[in-house]
Design a protein around this motif. Structure first.
Motif, PDB file in Angstrom:
ATOM      1  N   THR A   1      17.611   1.221  43.992  1.00  0.00           N
ATOM      2  CA  THR A   1      18.268   0.301  42.790  1.00  0.00           C
ATOM      3  C   THR A   1      17.133   0.069  41.671  1.00  0.00           C
ATOM      4  N   ALA A   2      16.024   0.626  41.671  1.00  0.00           N
ATOM      5  CA  ALA A   2      15.087   0.822  40.596  1.00  0.00           C
ATOM      6  C   ALA A   2      14.485   2.157  40.450  1.00  0.00           C
TER       7      ALA A   2
ATOM      8  N   PRO B   1      17.969   6.566  34.364  1.00  0.00           N
ATOM      9  CA  PRO B   1      19.251   5.946  34.734  1.00  0.00           C
ATOM     10  C   PRO B   1      20.065   6.644  35.663  1.00  0.00           C
ATOM     11  N   VAL B   2      20.775   5.689  36.624  1.00  0.00           N
ATOM     12  CA  VAL B   2      21.704   6.531  37.688  1.00  0.00           C
ATOM     13  C   VAL B   2      23.009   5.661  37.573  1.00  0.00           C
ATOM     14  N   GLU B   3      24.090   6.007  38.153  1.00  0.00           N
ATOM     15  CA  GLU B   3      25.280   5.680  38.019  1.00  0.00           C
ATOM     16  C   GLU B   3      25.591   5.844  39.502  1.00  0.00           C
ATOM     17  N   TYR B   4      26.025   4.771  40.360  1.00  0.00           N
ATOM     18  CA  TYR B   4      26.475   4.915  41.693  1.00  0.00           C
ATOM     19  C   TYR B   4      27.927   4.798  41.615  1.00  0.00           C
ATOM     20  N   ILE B   5      28.753   5.707  42.336  1.00  0.00           N
ATOM     21  CA  ILE B   5      30.027   5.482  42.491  1.00  0.00           C
ATOM     22  C   ILE B   5      30.424   5.335  43.841  1.00  0.00           C
TER      23      ILE B   5
ATOM     24  N   ILE C   1      29.806  -1.875  36.660  1.00  0.00           N
ATOM     25  CA  ILE C   1      29.243  -3.274  36.687  1.00  0.00           C
ATOM     26  C   ILE C   1      27.593  -2.899  36.806  1.00  0.00           C
ATOM     27  N   LEU C   2      26.762  -3.574  35.868  1.00  0.00           N
ATOM     28  CA  LEU C   2      25.538  -3.106  35.666  1.00  0.00           C
ATOM     29  C   LEU C   2      24.875  -3.927  36.969  1.00  0.00           C
ATOM     30  N   LEU C   3      23.620  -3.141  37.251  1.00  0.00           N
ATOM     31  CA  LEU C   3      23.026  -3.334  38.661  1.00  0.00           C
ATOM     32  C   LEU C   3      21.463  -3.532  38.257  1.00  0.00           C
ATOM     33  N   GLY C   4      21.068  -4.085  37.222  1.00  0.00           N
ATOM     34  CA  GLY C   4      19.688  -3.641  36.889  1.00  0.00           C
ATOM     35  C   GLY C   4      19.666  -3.005  35.500  1.00  0.00           C
TER      36      GLY C   4
ATOM     37  N   SER D   1      18.544  -0.036  34.709  1.00  0.00           N
ATOM     38  CA  SER D   1      18.976   1.435  34.845  1.00  0.00           C
ATOM     39  C   SER D   1      20.000   1.813  35.886  1.00  0.00           C
ATOM     40  N   VAL D   2      20.621   1.102  36.571  1.00  0.00           N
ATOM     41  CA  VAL D   2      21.503   1.205  37.531  1.00  0.00           C
ATOM     42  C   VAL D   2      22.939   0.604  37.083  1.00  0.00           C
ATOM     43  N   SER D   3      23.919   1.377  37.082  1.00  0.00           N
ATOM     44  CA  SER D   3      25.226   0.884  37.102  1.00  0.00           C
ATOM     45  C   SER D   3      26.117   1.255  38.337  1.00  0.00           C
ATOM     46  N   LEU D   4      27.197   0.445  38.603  1.00  0.00           N
ATOM     47  CA  LEU D   4      28.028   0.957  39.753  1.00  0.00           C
ATOM     48  C   LEU D   4      29.459   1.122  39.303  1.00  0.00           C
ATOM     49  N   THR D   5      30.152   1.927  39.607  1.00  0.00           N
ATOM     50  CA  THR D   5      31.583   2.104  39.216  1.00  0.00           C
ATOM     51  C   THR D   5      32.228   2.102  40.811  1.00  0.00           C
ATOM     52  N   ILE D   6      33.191   1.406  41.041  1.00  0.00           N
ATOM     53  CA  ILE D   6      33.866   1.174  42.014  1.00  0.00           C
ATOM     54  C   ILE D   6      35.308   2.306  41.950  1.00  0.00           C
ATOM     55  N   VAL D   7      35.552   2.823  43.000  1.00  0.00           N
ATOM     56  CA  VAL D   7      36.580   3.852  43.096  1.00  0.00           C
ATOM     57  C   VAL D   7      37.461   3.358  44.085  1.00  0.00           C
ATOM     58  N   ASN D   8      38.865   3.496  43.870  1.00  0.00           N
ATOM     59  CA  ASN D   8      39.828   2.928  44.774  1.00  0.00           C
ATOM     60  C   ASN D   8      40.184   4.137  45.705  1.00  0.00           C
TER      61      ASN D   8
END
Length: 172
Positions: free
Chosen positions: A19-20, A24-28, A91-94, A96-103
């Motif tokens: 998470t640090a 930049p990273v995007e977690y799906i 959804i920003l998580l810091g 350089s980290v973002s979350l994208t939730i997938v259904n």
């Protein structure tokens, strides 16, 4: 453009270093793994063998759940739940980290090789052509054995996976 990885929500709590990141990273994150956080939160079973580590990880799980339940984040998350395979806004998580939730939905396509959570991870990876990041060597072995055409990295190789030259969804 950030690197992208499919990841289980619990990994964000267990492995704080992801998470640090340096870039930049995007977690799906497949939604069923978000639901799994609630199971871990309420389970008397330890997640970690060391009691101090277990308390720490469970506190991080509680923090992540609380963050996702904040009104703006909850609203973003709920938008993804209206249609199968839809994604939430980031959804920003810091910094350089973002979350994208997938259904993500388990269709039991890999039922003989993978459990339902693993299946939604693989299906998410296939749909997005995005690598999976995991701490489960058994999962890596089963994916290789089943010849499932996804890219997968051990969480211990996170820094390697972040390096330039690793295929991401834009290059595959």
């Amino acid at each position: 453009m950030p690197r992208r990885f499919i990841i289980e929500a619990v990994m964000l709590a267990i492995y704080g270093e992801i998470t640090a990141p340096a870039a930049p990273v995007e977690y799906i994150v497949p939604y069923p793994t978000i639901m799994e956080l609630y199971e871990f939160q309420n389970s008397p079973e330890p997640l970690m063998s060391d009691p101090d580590d277990d308390l720490y990880v469970k506190s991080k799980i509680n923090e992540l759940i609380a963050y996702l339940e904040e009104p703006l984040n909850r609203k973003k998350l709920e938008r993804a739940l209206s249609i199968p395979w839809s994604k939430s806004p980031s959804i920003l998580l810091g910094n350089s980290v973002s979350l994208t939730i997938v259904n993500a939905l388990d269709n039991e396509q890999y039922g003989e090789f993978l459990d339902p959570i693993e299946t939604v991870m693989v299906l998410s990876s296939l749909k997005d052509t995005t690598p999976i990041l995991t701490d489960q060597p058994e999962l890596i072995s089963r994916i290789i054995e089943a010849e499932i055409p996804v890219q997968i990295f051990s969480i211990q190789d996170f820094h390697y996976a972040m390096e330039a030259g690793i295929l991401d969804s834009e290059q595959t």
